[in-house]
Scaffold this motif. Structure first.
Motif, PDB file in Angstrom:
ATOM      1  N   MET A 188       0.800  -1.222   0.000  1.00  0.00           N
ATOM      2  CA  MET A 188       0.000   0.000   0.000  1.00  0.00           C
ATOM      3  C   MET A 188       0.835   1.275   0.000  1.00  0.00           C
ATOM      4  O   MET A 188       0.408   2.297  -0.526  1.00  0.00           O
ATOM      5  CB  MET A 188      -0.948   0.006   1.211  1.00  0.00           C
ATOM      6  CG  MET A 188      -1.845  -1.203   1.315  1.00  0.00           C
ATOM      7  SD  MET A 188      -3.025  -1.373  -0.035  1.00  0.00           S
ATOM      8  CE  MET A 188      -4.063   0.039   0.234  1.00  0.00           C
ATOM      9  N   GLY A 189       2.007   1.212   0.630  1.00  0.00           N
ATOM     10  CA  GLY A 189       2.869   2.392   0.670  1.00  0.00           C
ATOM     11  C   GLY A 189       2.169   3.590   1.288  1.00  0.00           C
ATOM     12  O   GLY A 189       1.617   3.516   2.388  1.00  0.00           O
ATOM     13  N   ASN A 190       2.143   4.709   0.542  1.00  0.00           N
ATOM     14  CA  ASN A 190       1.528   5.940   1.044  1.00  0.00           C
ATOM     15  C   ASN A 190       0.012   5.883   1.076  1.00  0.00           C
ATOM     16  O   ASN A 190      -0.627   6.815   1.583  1.00  0.00           O
ATOM     17  CB  ASN A 190       1.973   7.126   0.188  1.00  0.00           C
ATOM     18  CG  ASN A 190       3.449   7.418   0.337  1.00  0.00           C
ATOM     19  OD1 ASN A 190       4.043   7.170   1.388  1.00  0.00           O
ATOM     20  ND2 ASN A 190       4.063   7.946  -0.716  1.00  0.00           N
ATOM     21  N   ALA A 191      -0.558   4.822   0.531  1.00  0.00           N
ATOM     22  CA  ALA A 191      -2.016   4.694   0.521  1.00  0.00           C
ATOM     23  C   ALA A 191      -2.533   4.012   1.782  1.00  0.00           C
ATOM     24  O   ALA A 191      -3.641   3.484   1.798  1.00  0.00           O
ATOM     25  CB  ALA A 191      -2.471   3.919  -0.710  1.00  0.00           C
ATOM     26  N   MET A 192      -1.731   4.017   2.843  1.00  0.00           N
ATOM     27  CA  MET A 192      -2.144   3.435   4.118  1.00  0.00           C
ATOM     28  C   MET A 192      -2.007   4.487   5.211  1.00  0.00           C
ATOM     29  O   MET A 192      -1.034   5.255   5.229  1.00  0.00           O
ATOM     30  CB  MET A 192      -1.290   2.210   4.450  1.00  0.00           C
ATOM     31  CG  MET A 192      -1.853   1.387   5.600  1.00  0.00           C
ATOM     32  SD  MET A 192      -1.121  -0.278   5.691  1.00  0.00           S
ATOM     33  CE  MET A 192       0.379   0.073   6.569  1.00  0.00           C
ATOM     34  N   PHE A 193      -2.997   4.525   6.096  1.00  0.00           N
ATOM     35  CA  PHE A 193      -2.918   5.425   7.238  1.00  0.00           C
ATOM     36  C   PHE A 193      -1.770   5.022   8.146  1.00  0.00           C
ATOM     37  O   PHE A 193      -1.398   3.845   8.218  1.00  0.00           O
ATOM     38  CB  PHE A 193      -4.223   5.378   8.048  1.00  0.00           C
ATOM     39  CG  PHE A 193      -5.391   6.051   7.389  1.00  0.00           C
ATOM     40  CD1 PHE A 193      -5.454   7.429   7.284  1.00  0.00           C
ATOM     41  CD2 PHE A 193      -6.443   5.307   6.882  1.00  0.00           C
ATOM     42  CE1 PHE A 193      -6.533   8.053   6.694  1.00  0.00           C
ATOM     43  CE2 PHE A 193      -7.530   5.910   6.282  1.00  0.00           C
ATOM     44  CZ  PHE A 193      -7.580   7.292   6.185  1.00  0.00           C
ATOM     45  N   GLU A 194      -1.213   5.984   8.834  1.00  0.00           N
ATOM     46  CA  GLU A 194      -0.201   5.677   9.846  1.00  0.00           C
ATOM     47  C   GLU A 194      -0.843   5.048  11.074  1.00  0.00           C
ATOM     48  O   GLU A 194      -0.228   4.259  11.777  1.00  0.00           O
ATOM     49  CB  GLU A 194       0.552   6.949  10.238  1.00  0.00           C
ATOM     50  CG  GLU A 194       1.437   7.496   9.125  1.00  0.00           C
ATOM     51  CD  GLU A 194       2.231   8.706   9.576  1.00  0.00           C
ATOM     52  OE1 GLU A 194       2.256   8.983  10.802  1.00  0.00           O
ATOM     53  OE2 GLU A 194       2.817   9.385   8.709  1.00  0.00           O
ATOM     54  N   THR A 195      -2.098   5.392  11.321  1.00  0.00           N
ATOM     55  CA  THR A 195      -2.828   4.826  12.455  1.00  0.00           C
ATOM     56  C   THR A 195      -3.001   3.322  12.295  1.00  0.00           C
ATOM     57  O   THR A 195      -3.341   2.835  11.208  1.00  0.00           O
ATOM     58  CB  THR A 195      -4.215   5.480  12.581  1.00  0.00           C
ATOM     59  OG1 THR A 195      -4.058   6.884  12.794  1.00  0.00           O
ATOM     60  CG2 THR A 195      -5.002   4.872  13.741  1.00  0.00           C
ATOM     61  N   ILE A 196      -2.793   2.598  13.381  1.00  0.00           N
ATOM     62  CA  ILE A 196      -3.044   1.156  13.426  1.00  0.00           C
ATOM     63  C   ILE A 196      -3.989   0.908  14.602  1.00  0.00           C
ATOM     64  O   ILE A 196      -3.684   1.284  15.739  1.00  0.00           O
ATOM     65  CB  ILE A 196      -1.738   0.362  13.618  1.00  0.00           C
ATOM     66  CG1 ILE A 196      -0.789   0.618  12.437  1.00  0.00           C
ATOM     67  CG2 ILE A 196      -2.025  -1.128  13.768  1.00  0.00           C
ATOM     68  CD1 ILE A 196       0.601   0.063  12.648  1.00  0.00           C
ATOM     69  N   VAL A 197      -5.125   0.293  14.324  1.00  0.00           N
ATOM     70  CA  VAL A 197      -6.115   0.032  15.376  1.00  0.00           C
ATOM     71  C   VAL A 197      -5.881  -1.369  15.933  1.00  0.00           C
ATOM     72  O   VAL A 197      -6.015  -2.367  15.218  1.00  0.00           O
ATOM     73  CB  VAL A 197      -7.546   0.145  14.829  1.00  0.00           C
ATOM     74  CG1 VAL A 197      -8.556  -0.118  15.960  1.00  0.00           C
ATOM     75  CG2 VAL A 197      -7.778   1.522  14.213  1.00  0.00           C
TER      76      VAL A 197
END
Length: 258
Positions: free
Chosen positions: A209-218
């Motif tokens: 995903m690279g930049n297409a992923m949020f930095e947040t991880i739930v």
């Protein structure tokens, strides 16, 4: 300001779509934003989570889809209900939404009905969050066409990667017909740092995903289950919990994006 429309979707069930819609909505509201959640799942998970029973509404989302557009401004006020979460309202789902596949079979421009119907609401809210059904159909297509941003919750589990492939196949097909491609970000959910499989899936997601992923991880948090049982968001259960902190961080990322 015109409301930004966020679609929460994945063509796999049980990945945290409704959890994300409810708790992101609450997080944005706690940051001073007025939020509307539109429950597009005929099973009404978001509606039931907020203790809103579809049968208590004077109108339903099915009415929006099948009514003449001149009637939309009259139907929305009868449909939208306030939740116990401050600054968060909901347009509850209904089981009749499952009939739209047949009802829309010969309808023209059937993929843009929701986009057009939401126009009269965009000046009343800061964010409109669409909680989508897990299967490909007219409701999911309408949500993707209407969305300014698609949020893709992905459980950090190998089986969840299959649902991601299905959704991307849908996006590729849809983008051929849209004037501009759907903007999206992936959100890792249900992450357990103790499990090597979760860590491996997270690594794969970051690579793909690279930049297409949020930095947040739930991560996994039992407070989510408590919130669902109480008909509220995780913030009302424990605003300092890991889940609350994660969705507050996600809200910050959303505010920076749109």
């Amino acid at each position: 300001m015109q409301a930004r429309i966020l679609a929460v979707a994945n063509q796999k069930g049980g990945v945290g779509k409704t959890t994300t819609a409810i708790n992101l909505g609450s997080a944005l509201a706690r940051k001073g934003k007025k939020v509307l959640i539109v429950d597009l799942d005929p099973h009404a998970c978001a509606s039931l989570h907020t203790r809103i029973l579809p049968e208590t509404a004077e109108a339903n989302l099915y009415d929006i889809f099948v009514a003449d557009e001149k009637l939309w401004p009259q139907i929305w006020p009868r449909l939208i209900q306030r939740t116990a979460i401050e600054n968060v309202s909901i347009a509850p789902a209904c089981i009749k939404l499952s009939e739209l596949e047949n009802d829309f079979r010969d309808r023209k421009s059937k993929g843009s009905v929701l986009l057009n119907a939401l126009q009269s609401l965009k000046s009343e809210y800061d964010y409109i969050i669409l909680d989508c059904p897990p299967h490909l159909g007219i409701l999911l297509i309408n949500a993707l066409v209407a969305a300014d941003l698609l949020i893709i919750p992905i459980q950090t589990d190998f089986m969840a990667l299959h649902g991601l492939k299905l959704l991307f196949d849908t996006l590729r097909t849809l983008n051929k017909a849209l004037p501009k491609p759907v903007k999206y970000r992936a959100l890792p959910t249900m992450f357990d740092k103790r499990a090597k499989a979760c860590t491996r899936v997270l690594e794969l997601l970051k690579q793909k995903m690279g930049n297409a992923m949020f930095e947040t991880i739930v991560g996994i948090d039992t407070h989510f289950r408590e919130a669902s049982a109480l008909g509220c968001s995780i913030f009302e259960v424990d605003a300092r919990s890991r889940g609350s902190i994660a969705y507050s961080q996600l809200a910050d990322e959303i505010l920076a994006l749109c």
